[in-house]
Design a protein around this motif. Structure first.
Motif, PDB file in Angstrom:
ATOM      1  N   CYS A   1       0.818  -1.208   0.000  1.00  0.00           N
ATOM      2  CA  CYS A   1       0.000   0.000   0.000  1.00  0.00           C
ATOM      3  C   CYS A   1       0.852   1.257   0.000  1.00  0.00           C
ATOM      4  CB  CYS A   1      -0.915   0.022   1.231  1.00  0.00           C
ATOM      5  SG  CYS A   1      -2.013  -1.383   1.359  1.00  0.00           S
ATOM      6  N   ASP A   2       0.214   2.368  -0.372  1.00  0.00           N
ATOM      7  CA  ASP A   2       0.874   3.673  -0.315  1.00  0.00           C
ATOM      8  C   ASP A   2       0.810   4.200   1.123  1.00  0.00           C
ATOM      9  OD1 ASP A   2      -1.659   4.746   0.121  1.00  0.00           O
ATOM     10  OD2 ASP A   2      -1.661   6.014  -1.655  1.00  0.00           O
ATOM     11  N   PRO A   3       1.379   5.363   1.418  1.00  0.00           N
ATOM     12  CA  PRO A   3       1.383   5.834   2.817  1.00  0.00           C
ATOM     13  C   PRO A   3       0.009   6.103   3.402  1.00  0.00           C
ATOM     14  CG  PRO A   3       2.301   7.497   1.326  1.00  0.00           C
ATOM     15  CD  PRO A   3       2.185   6.235   0.545  1.00  0.00           C
ATOM     16  N   ASN A   4      -1.008   6.282   2.545  1.00  0.00           N
ATOM     17  CA  ASN A   4      -2.370   6.504   3.030  1.00  0.00           C
ATOM     18  C   ASN A   4      -3.163   5.216   3.188  1.00  0.00           C
ATOM     19  OD1 ASN A   4      -2.221   9.427   3.079  1.00  0.00           O
ATOM     20  ND2 ASN A   4      -2.156   9.317   0.844  1.00  0.00           N
ATOM     21  N   GLY A   5      -2.486   4.087   3.037  1.00  0.00           N
ATOM     22  CA  GLY A   5      -3.134   2.796   3.246  1.00  0.00           C
ATOM     23  C   GLY A   5      -3.917   2.286   2.060  1.00  0.00           C
ATOM     24  N   ARG A   6      -3.742   2.885   0.882  1.00  0.00           N
ATOM     25  CA  ARG A   6      -4.461   2.422  -0.315  1.00  0.00           C
ATOM     26  C   ARG A   6      -3.664   1.321  -1.004  1.00  0.00           C
ATOM     27  NH1 ARG A   6      -5.229   7.815  -3.635  1.00  0.00           N
ATOM     28  NH2 ARG A   6      -3.004   7.902  -3.074  1.00  0.00           N
ATOM     29  N   MET A   7      -4.308   0.188  -1.289  1.00  0.00           N
ATOM     30  CA  MET A   7      -3.624  -0.938  -1.911  1.00  0.00           C
ATOM     31  C   MET A   7      -3.218  -0.577  -3.336  1.00  0.00           C
ATOM     32  SD  MET A   7      -4.889  -4.860  -2.532  1.00  0.00           S
ATOM     33  CE  MET A   7      -5.803  -4.498  -4.037  1.00  0.00           C
ATOM     34  N   VAL A   8      -1.922  -0.718  -3.626  1.00  0.00           N
ATOM     35  CA  VAL A   8      -1.415  -0.476  -4.973  1.00  0.00           C
ATOM     36  C   VAL A   8      -1.343  -1.789  -5.751  1.00  0.00           C
ATOM     37  CG1 VAL A   8       0.475   0.496  -6.343  1.00  0.00           C
ATOM     38  CG2 VAL A   8      -0.119   1.505  -4.120  1.00  0.00           C
ATOM     39  N   VAL A   9      -0.890  -2.855  -5.118  1.00  0.00           N
ATOM     40  CA  VAL A   9      -0.978  -4.204  -5.684  1.00  0.00           C
ATOM     41  C   VAL A   9      -1.421  -5.137  -4.570  1.00  0.00           C
ATOM     42  CG1 VAL A   9       0.801  -3.839  -7.442  1.00  0.00           C
ATOM     43  CG2 VAL A   9       1.443  -4.781  -5.220  1.00  0.00           C
ATOM     44  N   GLY A  10      -2.111  -6.202  -4.922  1.00  0.00           N
ATOM     45  CA  GLY A  10      -2.543  -7.150  -3.911  1.00  0.00           C
ATOM     46  C   GLY A  10      -3.713  -7.966  -4.379  1.00  0.00           C
ATOM     47  N   GLN A  11      -4.426  -8.508  -3.410  1.00  0.00           N
ATOM     48  CA  GLN A  11      -5.446  -9.494  -3.734  1.00  0.00           C
ATOM     49  C   GLN A  11      -6.781  -9.242  -3.061  1.00  0.00           C
ATOM     50  OE1 GLN A  11      -3.845 -13.410  -3.248  1.00  0.00           O
ATOM     51  NE2 GLN A  11      -5.750 -14.445  -3.705  1.00  0.00           N
ATOM     52  N   PHE A  12      -6.804  -8.518  -1.943  1.00  0.00           N
ATOM     53  CA  PHE A  12      -8.061  -8.538  -1.187  1.00  0.00           C
ATOM     54  C   PHE A  12      -8.578  -7.180  -0.782  1.00  0.00           C
ATOM     55  CE2 PHE A  12     -10.094 -12.474  -0.024  1.00  0.00           C
ATOM     56  CZ  PHE A  12     -11.146 -12.097   0.776  1.00  0.00           C
ATOM     57  N   GLY A  13      -7.942  -6.110  -1.172  1.00  0.00           N
ATOM     58  CA  GLY A  13      -8.518  -4.799  -0.885  1.00  0.00           C
ATOM     59  C   GLY A  13      -7.976  -4.146   0.364  1.00  0.00           C
ATOM     60  N   SER A  14      -8.019  -2.841   0.376  1.00  0.00           N
ATOM     61  CA  SER A  14      -7.413  -2.075   1.453  1.00  0.00           C
ATOM     62  C   SER A  14      -8.313  -2.004   2.681  1.00  0.00           C
ATOM     63  CB  SER A  14      -7.108  -0.655   0.959  1.00  0.00           C
ATOM     64  OG  SER A  14      -6.598   0.118   2.002  1.00  0.00           O
ATOM     65  N   TYR A  15      -7.662  -1.992   3.829  1.00  0.00           N
ATOM     66  CA  TYR A  15      -8.386  -1.874   5.083  1.00  0.00           C
ATOM     67  C   TYR A  15      -7.576  -1.087   6.105  1.00  0.00           C
ATOM     68  CZ  TYR A  15      -5.441  -6.055   5.095  1.00  0.00           C
ATOM     69  OH  TYR A  15      -4.404  -6.938   4.903  1.00  0.00           O
ATOM     70  N   ILE A  16      -6.395  -0.629   5.710  1.00  0.00           N
ATOM     71  CA  ILE A  16      -5.469  -0.061   6.687  1.00  0.00           C
ATOM     72  C   ILE A  16      -5.952   1.281   7.217  1.00  0.00           C
ATOM     73  CG2 ILE A  16      -3.144   0.883   6.975  1.00  0.00           C
ATOM     74  CD1 ILE A  16      -2.159  -1.333   5.124  1.00  0.00           C
ATOM     75  N   ARG A  17      -6.426   2.144   6.322  1.00  0.00           N
ATOM     76  CA  ARG A  17      -6.757   3.503   6.744  1.00  0.00           C
ATOM     77  C   ARG A  17      -7.809   3.499   7.851  1.00  0.00           C
ATOM     78  NH1 ARG A  17      -7.927   7.438   1.931  1.00  0.00           N
ATOM     79  NH2 ARG A  17      -9.193   5.642   1.379  1.00  0.00           N
ATOM     80  N   GLU A  18      -8.874   2.747   7.650  1.00  0.00           N
ATOM     81  CA  GLU A  18      -9.946   2.707   8.658  1.00  0.00           C
ATOM     82  C   GLU A  18      -9.450   2.103   9.965  1.00  0.00           C
ATOM     83  OE1 GLU A  18     -14.368   0.677   9.312  1.00  0.00           O
ATOM     84  OE2 GLU A  18     -13.366   0.543   7.369  1.00  0.00           O
ATOM     85  N   MET A  19      -8.662   1.035   9.841  1.00  0.00           N
ATOM     86  CA  MET A  19      -8.216   0.361  11.044  1.00  0.00           C
ATOM     87  C   MET A  19      -7.263   1.222  11.869  1.00  0.00           C
ATOM     88  SD  MET A  19      -6.155  -3.112  11.618  1.00  0.00           S
ATOM     89  CE  MET A  19      -4.722  -2.152  12.054  1.00  0.00           C
TER      90      MET A  19
END
Length: 629
Positions: free
Chosen positions: A57-75
């Protein structure tokens, strides 16, 4: 987060060659994360079946490559601790991360990536742990009525701080599980995968410069945004389209449970509204669905169906409005049980396909086996050593616009089976049969894939548990295609007696020599079966994928029972009679009405059909579809 300086994304342009190099590098890092974990983990569920999901992910928690979607920002908005280089965060409680993971067996690891004192990204991965404590081996009992009855819940904690292991946290976790060595190996493999990607991201920044790297991440997100925007404009109608399907039961005798989705487009934005989905279940089939996760599912579906070359990332999230009613099956209230949520997860794709298929059915698929079959077997062997195995099974992939569905394949593309040699070497059982269930795929111009027919013979006394679905409602066909066959589980005892088992059950006693016949559902067919190439039907008969009887009854192809050769004249005559007598083809074929299915299931299996869904305390009955047994 406290005391964390987040790097800003620079507003600079990245030349196309550099952008392609960085994209390829990030894709490779994502697969390197997998490779590190597979070579470190001990459990067959991760090592062999690949039940794990990485992302960068980028510094804002947005997935740039991967498989299941971003969840970092909210968490991380809820994580009120400072972050340092070398930190590793661990959690497994879905309710404390907004559904970033959907049951407590998934251990989620997050690693912040720093450049000096600035946060420049994240690496993350979660993987299924075979056991996380609780009353039963495997930690997802079918009779759980709250998450407290499933196992150990871990809030966000630092497993490592500034590179130092928090031994007390690790000891607490391993003290609560049945297979601590396996859990430790799997967990440290996940950490190693994340740390490997952390190092690779730093190397990429050293090669191209931090600003170029961050700008490239933004460019990849923007590119996916534009591509998915085009897909939405082309394929999402402005008029609302609705579709519904059912999870058959919740393991406690309640069901079927409706999943209803309505889709429409407003300008560039696609609305996915689950209003009309049944309230949460008493049993553990609830799916605490994170909106970001669901948006990724939408993206996965749109990209795989319409343009597989588009990079999966979070860039398109602003184009989608996901609405999930609070307290529903897809957004239950704490402390609803979540262990068997994979039935809803898999069925979600069938519902999305049916909804999109109303606009352009020729571009969508039929329904697949629509669940995630599991077998669990545990006990103590003759030397009093504890053994435990969990296997995820597969079923029929639906018929598609481009061809037949695959036989006995995973609905999630990167999952694989546990080799029979592994099962027989590390667990006291024997696999006597592993083939497809003949005739289980729905007939169609493109045949639905067959389910799996797997026979296990148990060699030590113990207990088994089964998690499955599609035993009541068959996978539907589309554009004249016929439904797939439903699933069946039969326990054959050493004295020859046979017991039909429910699709969701646990603590079933087995003795040495008892055999389990585990048959999963097939996929629905696509298109008119009477238009299927005659030679393809003959080959299916030769390969024992389709019987001579079904070749005639569903495809109108007359084959010799001994040689499988086709009688051309009889076939043409039969097909003509069938076309004249069958009436107009329907866009969707769901099989018999639900009331009839309830009666049939009781007659065929002797099992009591589910009754109307029981509601959690405080819920009214308005909007809940009652089904009389």
């Amino acid at each position: 987060m406290r005391d964390v300086k987040i790097a800003e994304i620079p507003d600079i342009e990245v030349d196309p060659v550099t952008l392609d190099i960085i994209e390829s590098a990030l894709k490779n890092y994502r697969y390197e994360m997998d490779a590190v974990l597979f070579r470190t983990a001990m459990s067959p569920v991760i090592r062999e079946q690949h039940d794990e999901f990485p992302m960068i992910c980028d510094p804002n928690g947005r997935m740039v490559v991967g498989q299941f979607g971003s969840y970092i920002r909210e968490m991380m908005e809820r994580f009120d601790q400072p972050l340092y280089p070398g930190d590793v965060i661990l959690l497994n409680d879905p309710y404390l991360c907004g559904g970033a993971i959907s049951h407590i067996n998934d251990f989620l690891v997050l690693v912040p990536v720093f450049d000096g004192d600035e946060l420049i990204g994240w690496t993350s991965m979660f993987g299924h742990q075979m056991d996380v404590g609780g009353p039963l081996p495997g930690s997802f009992p079918t009779n759980a009525t709250s998450i407290f009855g499933e196992g150990l819940r871990i809030p966000p904690v630092k497993l490592f701080e500034k590179g130092e292991l928090n031994q007390a946290v690790l000891d607490l976790i391993l003290n609560n599980v049945r297979i601590p060595m396996m859990n430790r190996s799997d967990l440290m493999g996940i950490v190693a995968g994340c740390k490997t990607a952390e190092q690779r991201v730093r190397e990429l920044c050293e090669r191209f410069g931090r600003d170029i790297y961050l700008a490239a991440c933004q460019a990849l997100l923007d590119r996916t945004y534009r591509a998915v925007q085009t897909l939405i404009q082309r394929n999402i109608p402005t008029e609302p389209q609705s579709f519904e399907d059912y999870i058959d039961d919740d393991g406690l005798g309640n069901g079927p449970f409706k999943m209803k989705l309505t889709i429409w487009r407003e300008g560039n934005k696609a609305i996915f509204d689950w209003t009309g989905t049944d309230p949460q279940a008493v049993g553990p089939i609830n799916f605490y669905l994170n909106p970001g996760m669901f948006k990724m599912f939408i993206g996965v579906y749109l990209i795989m169906v319409y343009d597989p070359q588009i990079l999966f990332n979070d860039g398109f999230y602003d184009l989608i409005d996901a609405r999930m009613p609070d307290g529903s099956l897809l957004h239950p209230k704490f402390p609803a049980p979540l262990g068997c949520r994979t039935h809803a997860l898999a069925r979600l794709f069938d519902v999305m396909g049916g909804c999109l298929g109303q606009q352009s059915p020729e571009l969508t698929t039929a329904a697949g086996y629509g669940t995630s079959p599991h077998l669990l077997y545990s006990g103590n062997d003759k030397d009093d050593n504890f053994f435990f195995i969990m296997e995820i099974g597969y079923g029929g992939i639906p018929g598609r616009p481009i061809g037949d569905g695959m036989d006995g394949h995973s609905w999630w593309p990167l999952f694989t089976n546990i080799p029979t040699e592994y099962l027989e070497s590390y667990c006291p059982l024997r696999v006597d049969r592993y083939s497809s269930v003949i005739d289980s795929g729905g007939a169609g111009l493109h045949r639905g894939g067959n389910g799996i027919d797997k026979w296990y013979t148990f060699l030590e006394p113990g207990e088994i548990a089964i998690h499955d679905d599609r035993w009541l409602t068959p996978p539907w066909g589309i554009l004249g295609g016929k439904p797939g066959m439903r699933s069946t589980k039969i326990l054959v005892h050493t004295d020859g007696t046979r017991t039909v088992l429910p699709s969701k059950c646990d603590q079933i006693k087995v003795e040495p020599g008892d055999q389990l016949v585990f048959q999963t559902a097939g996929g629905g067919g696509w298109g008119d079966p009477l238009e299927r190439d005659i030679e393809k039907v003959r080959v299916d008969v030769v390969r024992e994928l389709v019987s001579v009887k079904k070749a005639a009854s569903d495809y109108g192809v007359v084959c010799d029972p001994e040689t499988s050769e086709v009688d051309e004249d009889a076939t043409q005559a039969l097909r003509q009679r069938m076309k004249e007598s069958r009436g107009e083809l329907q866009t969707f074929d769901f099989g018999p009405p639900l009331q009839e299915l309830l009666v049939r299931c009781k007659e065929e299996t002797g099992l009591e059909p589910p009754t109307a869904p029981s509601l959690p305390p405080g819920w009214e009955t308005n909007g809940v579809k009652k089904v009389a047994a």
